[in-house]
Design a protein around this motif. Structure first.
Motif: not given
Length: 240
Positions: A135-143, A169-179
């Motif tokens: 799984l991948i997410y933005p570089k440096g994302a603390p959570t 309320h804000q719910l934010k998800i930044e997510l992907g996947m790398c093969e």
């Protein structure tokens, strides 16, 4: 997006004699770019509804949980059927393994059970690891790309642009996947959901799971290896 290096070939060293140099070798890699999706959901609950609730905090938590479940189901759909031709959507398992080998062979990391009709499904072995699929997410994302933040009472508008006040309320998800290793995803396709043939009701077809597992980089023994199936197929395997 995320850029990674996929290893295409290994160096091929050779033995040397004394007083002679070793051969110069190198492997080859290909650059891979993968999408990171952004789900940004705004939970807005009417001020009056919250103020009149017997337990306002529980009401807000229920609304947030409902949005989180919707996000989880959307991500699950994308992870199977996502298509990068749609902007900012990760490439799903089905798109990555969309073609059977010749005569349904296993050469393309995608084998078939021979089913036909409108009730077909697939199963997927995935080896999650830093050298297989991750799984991948933005570089440096603390959570790790997931944030949940209360915004308090704010002035919002309805679909007709009429204003009112709501607890937000804000719910934010930044997510992907790398093969990075094509063997890390193994698909078994053309499984019939009903009947007793071309599915795992037929014990002869269960052997395809063994073939699929043994095509994984670590033969299914890696801790991060999972088999993804729908409920009908899970029931067939549980019965078997």
């Amino acid at each position: 997006s995320h850029v990674a290096a996929r290893q295409d070939s290994l160096p091929e060293p050779a033995a040397r004699n004394f007083n002679t140099g070793g051969n110069k070798v190198h492997g080859e890699v290909t650059q891979v770019r993968e999408n990171i999706s952004l789900l940004d959901m705004q939970v807005e609950v009417d001020e009056a509804l919250v103020d009149h609730a017997p337990n306002p905090a529980q009401l807000m938590n229920n609304e947030i949980a409902m949005h989180a479940e919707g996000a989880a189901q959307k991500l699950a759909y994308w992870f199977i059927y996502g298509d990068v031709t749609e902007p900012r959507v990760p490439q799903g398992f089905a798109r990555r393994r969309s073609a059977l080998g010749a005569n349904g062979s296993r050469a393309t990391n995608c084998a078939g059970l021979g089913g036909t009709g409108s009730d077909l499904t697939s199963v997927y072995f995935v080896e999650w690891s830093p050298t297989g699929m991750y799984l991948i997410y933005p570089k440096g994302a603390p959570t790790m790309g997931i944030t949940s933040e209360r915004k308090g009472l704010q002035r919002v508008t309805d679909s007709s642009n009429a204003p009112y006040y709501a607890y937000c309320h804000q719910l934010k998800i930044e997510l992907g996947m790398c093969e990075v290793d094509p063997r890390a995803i193994q698909r078994i396709a053309n499984i019939e959901s009903s009947g007793a043939t071309n599915n795992f009701v037929d014990s002869d077809k269960v052997r395809e799971l063994v073939y699929g597992m043994n095509r994984l980089p670590r033969f299914g023994s890696a801790p991060g290896t999972y088999l993804y199936v729908n409920r009908t197929t899970k029931s067939q395997l549980d019965i078997y």
